[in-house]
Design a protein around this motif. Structure first.
Motif, PDB file in Angstrom:
ATOM      1  N   PRO A   1      10.818  -9.796  -8.090  1.00  0.00           N
ATOM      2  CA  PRO A   1       9.752  -9.697  -6.866  1.00  0.00           C
ATOM      3  C   PRO A   1      10.607  -8.709  -5.775  1.00  0.00           C
ATOM      4  CG  PRO A   1      10.828 -11.835  -6.706  1.00  0.00           C
ATOM      5  CD  PRO A   1      11.462 -11.599  -7.925  1.00  0.00           C
ATOM      6  N   ARG A   2       9.891  -8.385  -4.710  1.00  0.00           N
ATOM      7  CA  ARG A   2      10.616  -7.520  -3.827  1.00  0.00           C
ATOM      8  C   ARG A   2       9.901  -7.809  -2.408  1.00  0.00           C
ATOM      9  NH1 ARG A   2       7.780  -4.910  -7.431  1.00  0.00           N
ATOM     10  NH2 ARG A   2       5.742  -3.887  -6.773  1.00  0.00           N
ATOM     11  N   LYS A   3      10.533  -7.280  -1.235  1.00  0.00           N
ATOM     12  CA  LYS A   3       9.882  -7.484   0.081  1.00  0.00           C
ATOM     13  C   LYS A   3       8.373  -6.642  -0.083  1.00  0.00           C
ATOM     14  CE  LYS A   3      12.862  -9.903   2.144  1.00  0.00           C
ATOM     15  NZ  LYS A   3      12.293 -11.319   2.793  1.00  0.00           N
ATOM     16  N   PRO A   4       7.369  -6.880   0.657  1.00  0.00           N
ATOM     17  CA  PRO A   4       6.113  -6.181   0.552  1.00  0.00           C
ATOM     18  C   PRO A   4       6.413  -4.830   1.586  1.00  0.00           C
ATOM     19  CG  PRO A   4       5.637  -8.142   1.813  1.00  0.00           C
ATOM     20  CD  PRO A   4       7.011  -8.273   1.104  1.00  0.00           C
ATOM     21  N   ILE A   5       5.481  -3.833   1.309  1.00  0.00           N
ATOM     22  CA  ILE A   5       5.730  -2.820   2.164  1.00  0.00           C
ATOM     23  C   ILE A   5       4.193  -2.516   2.753  1.00  0.00           C
ATOM     24  CG2 ILE A   5       7.589  -1.389   0.786  1.00  0.00           C
ATOM     25  CD1 ILE A   5       5.261   0.258  -0.356  1.00  0.00           C
ATOM     26  N   ARG A   6       4.206  -1.724   3.516  1.00  0.00           N
ATOM     27  CA  ARG A   6       2.724  -1.195   3.998  1.00  0.00           C
ATOM     28  C   ARG A   6       2.866   0.123   4.885  1.00  0.00           C
ATOM     29  NH1 ARG A   6       2.089  -4.918   9.784  1.00  0.00           N
ATOM     30  NH2 ARG A   6       3.657  -3.822  11.174  1.00  0.00           N
TER      31      ARG A   6
ATOM     32  N   SER B   1      -1.419  11.071   7.414  1.00  0.00           N
ATOM     33  CA  SER B   1      -0.130  11.253   6.802  1.00  0.00           C
ATOM     34  C   SER B   1       0.806  10.177   7.168  1.00  0.00           C
ATOM     35  CB  SER B   1       0.338  12.532   7.408  1.00  0.00           C
ATOM     36  OG  SER B   1       0.639  12.325   8.706  1.00  0.00           O
ATOM     37  N   PRO B   2       0.240   9.094   6.618  1.00  0.00           N
ATOM     38  CA  PRO B   2       0.964   7.545   6.798  1.00  0.00           C
ATOM     39  C   PRO B   2       2.490   7.459   6.258  1.00  0.00           C
ATOM     40  CG  PRO B   2      -0.489   7.245   5.010  1.00  0.00           C
ATOM     41  CD  PRO B   2      -0.671   8.728   5.730  1.00  0.00           C
ATOM     42  N   ARG B   3       3.217   6.476   6.911  1.00  0.00           N
ATOM     43  CA  ARG B   3       4.524   6.353   6.288  1.00  0.00           C
ATOM     44  C   ARG B   3       4.558   4.894   5.579  1.00  0.00           C
ATOM     45  NH1 ARG B   3       8.224   5.231   9.797  1.00  0.00           N
ATOM     46  NH2 ARG B   3       6.954   4.825  11.335  1.00  0.00           N
ATOM     47  N   ALA B   4       5.194   4.759   4.630  1.00  0.00           N
ATOM     48  CA  ALA B   4       5.277   3.540   3.885  1.00  0.00           C
ATOM     49  C   ALA B   4       6.641   2.802   4.220  1.00  0.00           C
ATOM     50  CB  ALA B   4       5.081   3.702   2.201  1.00  0.00           C
ATOM     51  N   VAL B   5       6.687   1.684   4.880  1.00  0.00           N
ATOM     52  CA  VAL B   5       7.828   1.112   5.437  1.00  0.00           C
ATOM     53  C   VAL B   5       7.811  -0.322   4.865  1.00  0.00           C
ATOM     54  CG1 VAL B   5       8.026   2.594   7.303  1.00  0.00           C
ATOM     55  CG2 VAL B   5       6.805   0.302   7.688  1.00  0.00           C
ATOM     56  N   ALA B   6       8.828  -1.002   4.908  1.00  0.00           N
ATOM     57  CA  ALA B   6       9.148  -2.587   4.635  1.00  0.00           C
ATOM     58  C   ALA B   6       8.314  -3.223   5.762  1.00  0.00           C
ATOM     59  CB  ALA B   6      10.339  -2.875   4.627  1.00  0.00           C
ATOM     60  N   VAL B   7       7.586  -4.425   5.288  1.00  0.00           N
ATOM     61  CA  VAL B   7       6.638  -5.212   6.354  1.00  0.00           C
ATOM     62  C   VAL B   7       7.822  -5.852   7.243  1.00  0.00           C
ATOM     63  CG1 VAL B   7       5.158  -7.073   6.621  1.00  0.00           C
ATOM     64  CG2 VAL B   7       4.727  -5.417   4.887  1.00  0.00           C
ATOM     65  N   HIS B   8       8.980  -6.222   6.630  1.00  0.00           N
ATOM     66  CA  HIS B   8       9.859  -7.135   7.423  1.00  0.00           C
ATOM     67  C   HIS B   8      10.853  -6.296   8.233  1.00  0.00           C
ATOM     68  CE1 HIS B   8      12.369  -5.872   4.140  1.00  0.00           C
ATOM     69  NE2 HIS B   8      13.551  -6.494   4.907  1.00  0.00           N
TER      70      HIS B   8
END
Length: 315
Positions: free
Chosen positions: A53-58, A65-72
């Motif tokens: 598993p992994r930390k989710p992103i959002r 033009s969104p950016r994908a980053v770690a939720v935490h």
């Protein structure tokens, strides 16, 4: 026939690749569509090296033009990696005829993916997953759909129709395009186009009529672009009924008065949503089997995809 290559988010095939180690198995694909589709599975998050598993992103920022980053931890960003992976896979998979993406995914979602703002709330408009955006931009005519939307019978039927049309066009081009091939292809899709958009059908007919005045590869590309745009429009009961009545006209010299009345009544019952499309189509095919017509035999409308998929049983 050989199976058609279609891209798909790996989790939809039951592969345990999601951030929580789970999957989103879509049985429509493995139990039904797999009979005709050779699925090419991709999980871009795993593809760029994220674990299971992994930390989710959002997604955050501008919906366009969104950016994908770690939720935490928003300082950990995956935007460029996911975009580059999408471009890489788009270049690698030139032979796909469609793609089924995982809904709501910040990497794979196509429609209304949540894009969070500084307020902490998502923008109501929503955006598109980074990988999906890059892949679709590289193949703008490719039929694409989301897992959730495929539960809608009309959207499901429309997507499958487009996948087979895309595949048929690719097969047509093998050995080189000619004006004759273009005319024959358009003739076979005449009633499909009429069902999806009568106006587009007329415009494409004019384009083909003038095709001889243009270089074939250029006019072929223009035609295919317009074809896919037209087929992306949902056919209605009204436009389907119009096509069914046109097809009925080819039988006017062959059917008895009672048979004509029965066929007209069934088409009208379909138009009034009392019957699914499969009923008038099956009756028409029955009559054309008894009274063959070379022109109608070539029409994709009567079977735009294998009948055992049952897509017209519920629309």
């Amino acid at each position: 026939m050989a199976k058609i290559k279609v891209g798909i988010s790996s989790c939809l095939l039951g592969q345990q690749v999601r951030f929580d180690g789970g999957h989103k198995h879509l049985r429509l694909c493995t139990d039904s569509l797999a009979r005709y589709f050779d699925f090419v599975a991709e999980c871009p998050e795993v593809g760029i090296g994220m674990g299971i598993p992994r930390k989710p992103i959002r997604l955050v920022g501008d919906v366009d033009s969104p950016r994908a980053v770690a939720v935490h931890d928003a300082s950990i960003e995956y935007t460029d990696a996911l975009r580059d992976y999408g471009r890489q896979k788009a270049a690698q998979h030139q032979d796909l005829c469609g793609y089924i993406f995982m809904k709501n995914s910040p990497s794979c979602g196509v429609y209304r993916v949540k894009v969070y703002q500084e307020s902490g709330y998502p923008d109501p408009a929503g955006g598109r997953g980074i990988y999906a955006e890059a892949f679709i931009k590289a193949h703008p005519l490719l039929p694409v759909e989301e897992s959730g939307r495929l539960s809608d019978p009309l959207l499901r039927e429309n997507f499958i129709t487009r996948v087979f049309a895309y595949h048929n066009w690719q097969q047509l081009q093998k050995g080189g395009m000619t004006h004759h091939k273009l005319v024959e292809f358009h003739a076979s899709y005449k009633y499909c186009l009429m069902a999806h958009s009568p106006a587009d059908y007329a415009a494409l007919g004019r384009m083909v009529a003038q095709a001889g005045k243009h270089e074939i590869n250029l006019i072929g590309a223009r035609y295919f672009s317009s074809l896919m745009a037209s087929l992306s429009k949902l056919a209605s009961r009204k436009t389907h009924a119009n096509v069914l009545m046109h097809l009925q006209g080819y039988l006017k010299k062959n059917l008895s008065p009672a048979e004509k009345h029965e066929l007209a009544d069934i088409i009208d019952q379909y138009r009034r949503a009392l019957l699914p499309l499969i009923v008038p189509v099956t009756l028409l095919k029955h009559h054309f089997n008894n009274h063959p017509n070379p022109y109608i035999e070539k029409q994709a409308y009567l079977q735009p995809y294998p009948g055992d998929l049952g897509l017209r049983n519920v629309i």
